[in-house]
Design a protein around this motif. Structure first.
Motif, PDB file in Angstrom:
ATOM      1  N   ILE A  28       0.794  -1.322  -0.102  1.00  0.00           N
ATOM      2  CA  ILE A  28      -0.175  -0.085  -0.118  1.00  0.00           C
ATOM      3  C   ILE A  28       0.875   1.294  -0.054  1.00  0.00           C
ATOM      4  O   ILE A  28       1.810   1.343   0.999  1.00  0.00           O
ATOM      5  CB  ILE A  28      -1.099   0.041   1.050  1.00  0.00           C
ATOM      6  N   ASP A  29       0.708   2.135  -0.655  1.00  0.00           N
ATOM      7  CA  ASP A  29       1.468   3.318  -0.926  1.00  0.00           C
ATOM      8  C   ASP A  29       0.812   4.577  -0.645  1.00  0.00           C
ATOM      9  O   ASP A  29       1.299   5.619  -0.317  1.00  0.00           O
ATOM     10  CB  ASP A  29       1.834   3.533  -2.545  1.00  0.00           C
ATOM     11  N   ASP A  30      -0.541   4.575  -0.488  1.00  0.00           N
ATOM     12  CA  ASP A  30      -1.278   5.761   0.179  1.00  0.00           C
ATOM     13  C   ASP A  30      -2.658   5.052   0.290  1.00  0.00           C
ATOM     14  O   ASP A  30      -3.029   4.130  -0.153  1.00  0.00           O
ATOM     15  CB  ASP A  30      -1.473   6.893  -0.853  1.00  0.00           C
ATOM     16  N   ILE A  31      -3.488   5.833   1.105  1.00  0.00           N
ATOM     17  CA  ILE A  31      -5.044   5.419   1.584  1.00  0.00           C
ATOM     18  C   ILE A  31      -5.642   6.701   1.431  1.00  0.00           C
ATOM     19  O   ILE A  31      -5.243   7.907   1.994  1.00  0.00           O
ATOM     20  CB  ILE A  31      -4.928   4.893   2.980  1.00  0.00           C
ATOM     21  N   HIS A  32      -6.688   6.576   0.822  1.00  0.00           N
ATOM     22  CA  HIS A  32      -7.785   7.956   0.453  1.00  0.00           C
ATOM     23  C   HIS A  32      -8.930   7.472   1.003  1.00  0.00           C
ATOM     24  O   HIS A  32      -9.875   6.583   0.549  1.00  0.00           O
ATOM     25  CB  HIS A  32      -7.894   8.076  -1.063  1.00  0.00           C
ATOM     26  N   ARG A  33      -9.531   8.275   1.934  1.00  0.00           N
ATOM     27  CA  ARG A  33     -10.809   8.286   2.356  1.00  0.00           C
ATOM     28  C   ARG A  33     -11.629   9.309   1.735  1.00  0.00           C
ATOM     29  O   ARG A  33     -11.333  10.250   1.255  1.00  0.00           O
ATOM     30  CB  ARG A  33     -10.986   8.662   4.012  1.00  0.00           C
ATOM     31  N   VAL A  34     -13.029   8.643   1.236  1.00  0.00           N
ATOM     32  CA  VAL A  34     -13.674   9.601   0.493  1.00  0.00           C
ATOM     33  C   VAL A  34     -14.995  10.029   1.483  1.00  0.00           C
ATOM     34  O   VAL A  34     -15.767   9.389   2.026  1.00  0.00           O
ATOM     35  CB  VAL A  34     -14.297   8.841  -0.893  1.00  0.00           C
ATOM     36  N   ALA A  35     -15.170  11.342   1.300  1.00  0.00           N
ATOM     37  CA  ALA A  35     -16.175  12.222   2.290  1.00  0.00           C
ATOM     38  C   ALA A  35     -16.608  13.175   1.200  1.00  0.00           C
ATOM     39  O   ALA A  35     -15.988  13.940   0.682  1.00  0.00           O
ATOM     40  CB  ALA A  35     -15.973  12.625   3.323  1.00  0.00           C
ATOM     41  N   ASP A  36     -18.071  13.214   1.168  1.00  0.00           N
ATOM     42  CA  ASP A  36     -18.856  14.332   0.375  1.00  0.00           C
ATOM     43  C   ASP A  36     -18.161  14.374  -1.016  1.00  0.00           C
ATOM     44  O   ASP A  36     -17.929  15.377  -1.470  1.00  0.00           O
ATOM     45  CB  ASP A  36     -18.579  15.690   1.252  1.00  0.00           C
ATOM     46  N   GLY A  37     -17.729  13.290  -1.648  1.00  0.00           N
ATOM     47  CA  GLY A  37     -17.230  13.272  -2.935  1.00  0.00           C
ATOM     48  C   GLY A  37     -15.895  13.722  -2.866  1.00  0.00           C
ATOM     49  O   GLY A  37     -15.290  13.762  -4.196  1.00  0.00           O
ATOM     50  N   GLU A  38     -15.221  13.993  -1.995  1.00  0.00           N
ATOM     51  CA  GLU A  38     -13.874  14.401  -1.984  1.00  0.00           C
ATOM     52  C   GLU A  38     -12.959  13.434  -1.378  1.00  0.00           C
ATOM     53  O   GLU A  38     -13.103  12.664  -0.532  1.00  0.00           O
ATOM     54  CB  GLU A  38     -13.531  15.794  -1.120  1.00  0.00           C
ATOM     55  N   ARG A  39     -11.612  12.921  -2.152  1.00  0.00           N
ATOM     56  CA  ARG A  39     -10.562  12.150  -1.477  1.00  0.00           C
ATOM     57  C   ARG A  39      -9.638  12.815  -0.902  1.00  0.00           C
ATOM     58  O   ARG A  39      -9.061  13.661  -1.330  1.00  0.00           O
ATOM     59  CB  ARG A  39     -10.038  11.202  -2.816  1.00  0.00           C
ATOM     60  N   ASP A  40      -9.193  12.078   0.365  1.00  0.00           N
ATOM     61  CA  ASP A  40      -7.942  12.579   0.920  1.00  0.00           C
ATOM     62  C   ASP A  40      -6.839  12.023   0.558  1.00  0.00           C
ATOM     63  O   ASP A  40      -7.002  10.834  -0.070  1.00  0.00           O
ATOM     64  CB  ASP A  40      -8.360  13.088   2.368  1.00  0.00           C
ATOM     65  N   SER A  41      -5.630  12.212   1.349  1.00  0.00           N
ATOM     66  CA  SER A  41      -4.371  11.288   1.137  1.00  0.00           C
ATOM     67  C   SER A  41      -3.886  11.180   2.659  1.00  0.00           C
ATOM     68  O   SER A  41      -3.537  12.242   3.106  1.00  0.00           O
ATOM     69  CB  SER A  41      -3.606  12.113  -0.050  1.00  0.00           C
ATOM     70  N   VAL A  42      -3.711   9.957   3.134  1.00  0.00           N
ATOM     71  CA  VAL A  42      -2.795   9.796   4.223  1.00  0.00           C
ATOM     72  C   VAL A  42      -1.519  10.240   4.167  1.00  0.00           C
ATOM     73  O   VAL A  42      -1.102  10.909   5.183  1.00  0.00           O
ATOM     74  CB  VAL A  42      -3.380   8.417   4.894  1.00  0.00           C
ATOM     75  N   ILE A  43      -1.097   9.844   3.196  1.00  0.00           N
ATOM     76  CA  ILE A  43       0.495  10.569   2.907  1.00  0.00           C
ATOM     77  C   ILE A  43       0.486  11.999   3.274  1.00  0.00           C
ATOM     78  O   ILE A  43       1.332  12.519   3.912  1.00  0.00           O
ATOM     79  CB  ILE A  43       0.885  10.088   1.485  1.00  0.00           C
ATOM     80  N   GLU A  44      -0.383  12.724   2.362  1.00  0.00           N
ATOM     81  CA  GLU A  44      -0.168  14.096   2.744  1.00  0.00           C
ATOM     82  C   GLU A  44      -0.634  14.461   4.191  1.00  0.00           C
ATOM     83  O   GLU A  44      -0.089  15.602   4.537  1.00  0.00           O
ATOM     84  CB  GLU A  44      -1.434  14.847   1.782  1.00  0.00           C
ATOM     85  N   GLU A  45      -1.429  13.813   4.828  1.00  0.00           N
ATOM     86  CA  GLU A  45      -1.967  14.122   6.350  1.00  0.00           C
ATOM     87  C   GLU A  45      -0.574  13.903   7.068  1.00  0.00           C
ATOM     88  O   GLU A  45      -0.207  14.542   8.020  1.00  0.00           O
ATOM     89  CB  GLU A  45      -2.992  13.275   6.666  1.00  0.00           C
ATOM     90  N   MET A  46       0.051  12.605   6.747  1.00  0.00           N
ATOM     91  CA  MET A  46       1.200  12.510   7.560  1.00  0.00           C
ATOM     92  C   MET A  46       2.460  13.493   7.314  1.00  0.00           C
ATOM     93  O   MET A  46       3.111  13.796   8.033  1.00  0.00           O
ATOM     94  CB  MET A  46       2.009  11.162   7.205  1.00  0.00           C
ATOM     95  N   GLN A  47       2.413  14.148   6.189  1.00  0.00           N
ATOM     96  CA  GLN A  47       3.541  14.986   5.869  1.00  0.00           C
ATOM     97  C   GLN A  47       3.178  16.492   6.744  1.00  0.00           C
ATOM     98  O   GLN A  47       4.111  17.081   7.126  1.00  0.00           O
ATOM     99  CB  GLN A  47       3.698  15.425   4.140  1.00  0.00           C
ATOM    100  N   SER A  48       1.862  16.728   6.807  1.00  0.00           N
ATOM    101  CA  SER A  48       1.179  17.906   7.457  1.00  0.00           C
ATOM    102  C   SER A  48       1.709  17.802   8.823  1.00  0.00           C
ATOM    103  O   SER A  48       1.988  18.539   9.577  1.00  0.00           O
ATOM    104  CB  SER A  48      -0.307  18.132   7.223  1.00  0.00           C
ATOM    105  N   ILE A  49       1.235  16.459   9.387  1.00  0.00           N
ATOM    106  CA  ILE A  49       1.746  16.069  11.010  1.00  0.00           C
ATOM    107  C   ILE A  49       3.150  16.439  11.049  1.00  0.00           C
ATOM    108  O   ILE A  49       3.552  16.892  12.199  1.00  0.00           O
ATOM    109  CB  ILE A  49       1.322  14.918  11.222  1.00  0.00           C
ATOM    110  N   ALA A  50       3.901  15.923  10.048  1.00  0.00           N
ATOM    111  CA  ALA A  50       5.301  16.060  10.343  1.00  0.00           C
ATOM    112  C   ALA A  50       5.992  17.411  10.412  1.00  0.00           C
ATOM    113  O   ALA A  50       6.986  17.634  11.144  1.00  0.00           O
ATOM    114  CB  ALA A  50       6.102  15.234   9.275  1.00  0.00           C
ATOM    115  N   LYS A  51       5.232  18.432   9.744  1.00  0.00           N
ATOM    116  CA  LYS A  51       5.713  19.798   9.707  1.00  0.00           C
ATOM    117  C   LYS A  51       5.093  20.293  10.964  1.00  0.00           C
ATOM    118  O   LYS A  51       5.079  21.594  11.015  1.00  0.00           O
ATOM    119  CB  LYS A  51       5.115  20.246   8.338  1.00  0.00           C
ATOM    120  N   GLY A  52       4.142  19.752  11.734  1.00  0.00           N
ATOM    121  CA  GLY A  52       3.738  20.499  12.852  1.00  0.00           C
ATOM    122  C   GLY A  52       2.573  21.170  12.808  1.00  0.00           C
ATOM    123  O   GLY A  52       1.741  21.767  13.383  1.00  0.00           O
ATOM    124  N   GLU A  53       1.837  20.912  11.190  1.00  0.00           N
ATOM    125  CA  GLU A  53       0.319  21.619  11.036  1.00  0.00           C
ATOM    126  C   GLU A  53      -0.699  20.933  11.558  1.00  0.00           C
ATOM    127  O   GLU A  53      -0.724  19.823  11.757  1.00  0.00           O
ATOM    128  CB  GLU A  53       0.404  21.525   9.365  1.00  0.00           C
TER     129      GLU A  53
END
Length: 176
Positions: free
Chosen positions: A151-176
């Motif tokens: 698995i290279d990424d996970i995308h949850r779909v809510a209200d027609g929009e897909r997110d990215s767990v990789i992008e979420e982890m990158q934001s967490i790593a930046k302290g966001e």
């Protein structure tokens, strides 16, 4: 006499074909997730514990997790840092019911990636009909790495929009 070598060859080919199924890592992640939500009596198993993280996820995903884990969402009971998420990443929730009607489909994605889609109902124990009947959708980007699907990424779909767990982890790593 020739049938034995042919039988062995076909057996090996079918073994390799089965071993390379893109849904394998997703099935394992969903098994852990389903087991977690099926009972409150057993210990929660994390899909990002060292063993499943190393076996089921790509090196890119592992690296992003390692950076995000430097910013845990909580401290554990033994005063060790927890993971960077304060919720179940697959269900995108801290609460829920045993998962029902779990379905999995796979299709081609871009650049050799396989898109494995999982749908499930996670609120079947709630009395509100619209919530009870809602269907959650999660996409897994599965790639071949070192000869095995991961698995290279996970995308949850809510209200027609897909997110990215990789992008979420990158934001967490930046302290966001």
């Amino acid at each position: 006499m020739r049938t034995l070598p042919l039988a062995i060859a076909f057996s090996l080919l079918s073994t390799f074909a089965a071993a390379a199924d893109a849904t394998d890592p997703v099935r394992q992640v969903m098994k852990i997730t389903e087991d977690n939500w099926n009972t409150v009596d057993s210990e929660w198993k994390y899909i990002f514990d060292p063993d499943p993280l190393a076996r089921l996820f790509s090196k890119r995903f592992q690296a992003a997790y390692a950076e995000a884990a430097k910013h845990p969402a909580y401290e554990t009971e033994n005063n060790q840092p927890g993971d960077p998420f304060g919720y179940d990443v697959i269900t995108s929730s801290q609460d829920g019911c045993p998962l029902q009607e779990v379905k999995m489909n796979s299709g081609a994605g871009a650049g050799g990636m396989t898109d494995v889609t999982v749908t499930f109902k996670m609120w079947t124990c709630v009395d509100e009909a619209d919530v009870k009947d809602s269907v959650s959708e999660v996409h897994f980007d599965v790639i071949d790495e070192d000869g095995k699907p991961v698995i290279d990424d996970i995308h949850r779909v809510a209200d027609g929009e897909r997110d990215s767990v990789i992008e979420e982890m990158q934001s967490i790593a930046k302290g966001e």
